[in-house]
Enzyme design. Structure first.
Site, PDB file in Angstrom:
ATOM      1  CG  HIS A 131      10.020   4.676   0.990  1.00 30.06           C
ATOM      2  ND1 HIS A 131      11.332   4.792   0.601  1.00 30.06           N
ATOM      3  CD2 HIS A 131       9.850   5.565   2.002  1.00 30.06           C
ATOM      4  CE1 HIS A 131      11.946   5.693   1.369  1.00 30.06           C
ATOM      5  NE2 HIS A 131      11.056   6.182   2.218  1.00 30.06           N
ATOM      6  CB  SER A 153      -7.341  -6.855 -23.850  1.00 34.74           C
ATOM      7  OG  SER A 153      -6.844  -8.077 -24.359  1.00 34.74           O
ATOM      8  CE  LYS A 170      -5.701  -6.363 -19.241  1.00 32.75           C
ATOM      9  NZ  LYS A 170      -4.904  -6.213 -18.023  1.00 32.75           N
ATOM     10  CD  GLU A 217      -0.364   1.015 -19.661  1.00 35.46           C
ATOM     11  OE1 GLU A 217      -0.334   0.124 -18.829  1.00 35.46           O
ATOM     12  OE2 GLU A 217      -0.869   0.841 -20.786  1.00 35.46           O
TER      13      GLU A 217
END
Ligand code: ARG
Length: 463
Positions: A155, A276, A282, A289
């Protein structure tokens, strides 16, 4: 030009020609189309249906066409619709009447199914190698992780401590089943439709066993209608890819969590991240992804083919031409996913100290305390209740589970002994799970040895 011969008095409408042409994408089947045609004409000659000299001329010209395609010299014509008609028309251009004999006893219906099965057999072997590459990347990382411990989650909540290597090897197991599934699919699709003709076979004395043997098929499809109508092998192949993509996507998701500032468990190599355009600090896990995102399109292709097939009456219907683009895209996508994911996993750097700090949460060892009570003879359900009570009392006192005194512990766990307070060490907890499939270092070492033998020695065999 009169592509369809004597029955037609008009050429195809231009929009219809563009609408129905598949050559832009099905040309990738050309090696298998040529291989199938060669097997077919050899059989025609052996059976005395065409002259041996004609078969030899056709075979030589097909090989020449293959050479021209490979060198980029072949002109694919949309007005010739598909890969089959393009190659046949080129053959007839060169050989005239002799070339016109290649399609004897054959239809594009059995031809395309043959091409697809040969193609998928080859792709199954290639993808198997790519999945094995990802397994090796994970294995290398699991070895590098040594005895690093992280909090195992259920979980997404702290559950029990596990070795990082154990976590990584879980994916190696999943990927192994993906390979088994692909191999099984390849075995089931390796049957020959050739000779089924358009639907019902042929009045000519074709030898289907001979072409099947020549093409490396394990057997001949028994029913000509089944042979030209079904595409279950594409459904199954896409299902295999969907499951493998799902596994890759879950791995990607773990990586995305692990590199986030909240976890910080691993660092990815710069080569597998992007920055970024705005925020200079970043370093994003875009590869992971994209792996997660591309899974959606592979599932989409599985749904696509299932939907195409569901209402089709037997046998061939032109809808079936729509079986290819999704399949090809899924295969290309899966190959890219595996090609990027394998080195990304192999080059990631584990941060054992960050993992260790997270795994030091004593709550992760609450089960160990309950199992200690079981060893004292307490029924598990009662032990669970007592430890749960202890957890609640500690929370009320604002204490971590390892900070209570023995007296405090005995308020909820009357049997508690001093050693109970020593159970809250992750390393001890992990070492205690020393059963087959458990996360104890001794067990994980056995698993590592197993996978090294399987993935890194000559035992590794292609399907
Ligand atoms: N390009 C077609 C396909 O992929 C080949 C079979 C065409 N057969 C036909 N009867 N029109 O389905």
């Amino acid at each position: 030009m009169a592509l369809w011969g004597g029955r037609f008095s008009k050429t195809t409408d231009a929009a219809v020609a563009a609408f129905s042409a598949s050559v832009a994408y099905d040309q990738r089947l050309y090696p298998y189309d040529i291989q199938g045609s060669i097997a077919h004409v050899r059989m025609l000659a052996r059976q005395g249906i065409i002259a041996t000299a004609d078969a030899e001329a056709i075979e030589a010209e097909l090989l020449a066409i293959r050479g021209r395609i490979e060198r980029g010299e072949f002109v694919w014509r949309e007005d010739r619709e598909d890969v089959h008609m393009n190659i046949e028309a080129a053959l007839i251009e060169r050989l005239g009447e002799v070339g016109a004999r290649v399609h004897t006893g054959r239809s594009r219906n059995d031809q395309v199914a043959t091409d697809e099965r040969l193609y998928l057999r080859a792709e199954a072997a290639r993808l198997d190698g790519l999945v094995a590459g990802l397994q090796r990347g994970l294995l290398a990382q699991a070895r590098a992780a040594g005895e690093a411990i992280l909090p195992g989650l259920t979980h997404l909540q702290n559950a029990q401590p596990v070795l990082a290597a154990h976590h990584l090897l879980a994916y190696v197991e999943m990927l192994e089943r993906d390979r088994e599934r692909l191999r099984d699919c390849a075995r089931r699709l390796n049957r020959s439709p050739l000779g089924a003709g358009a639907i019902a076979g042929s009045t000519l004395p074709l030898d289907r066993e001979m072409t099947a043997r020549d093409l490396g098929f394990d057997e001949v499809l028994r029913n000509s209608m089944d042979a030209v109508a079904d595409r279950d092998y594409i459904v199954e192949f896409l299902a295999c890819l969907s499951i493998a993509a799902m596994h890759c996507s879950r791995l990607a998701e773990d990586v995305i969590l692990w590199v986030s500032q909240r976890f910080g468990f691993i660092d990815l190599d710069d080569a597998f991240c992007t920055g970024s355009s705005l925020m200079p600090q970043k370093k994003n896990p875009d590869v992971a992804e994209l792996v997660r995102g591309k899974t959606g399109r592979i599932y989409g292709h599985l749904m696509g083919i299932l939907t195409i097939l569901k209402g089709l009456p037997l046998t061939y219907n032109r809808d079936l031409q729509e079986d290819k683009e999704g399949l090809f895209d899924a295969i290309d996508t899966m190959a890219m996913v595996l090609t990027c994911l394998a080195p990304m996993m192999a080059t990631a750097r584990i941060r054992p100290e960050v993992m260790a700090a997270a795994a030091a949460d004593p709550a992760l060892m609450a089960t160990d305390l309950a199992e200690w009570l079981v060893r004292q003879g307490v029924p598990f359900r009662d032990a669970h209740h007592m430890v749960g009570r202890y957890v609640r009392d500690c929370a009320e006192r604002g204490q971590a589970l390892d900070q209570a005194s023995l007296e405090q512990m005995r308020q909820s766990i009357p049997l508690a002994q001093p050693e109970c307070l020593e159970l809250f060490a992750a390393r001890r907890s992990v070492a205690g799970r020393d059963l087959t499939g458990g996360t104890a270092p001794s067990q994980v070492a056995r698993q590592l040895a197993f996978w090294s033998r399987r993935l890194e020695t000559a035992e590794e065999t292609a399907p």
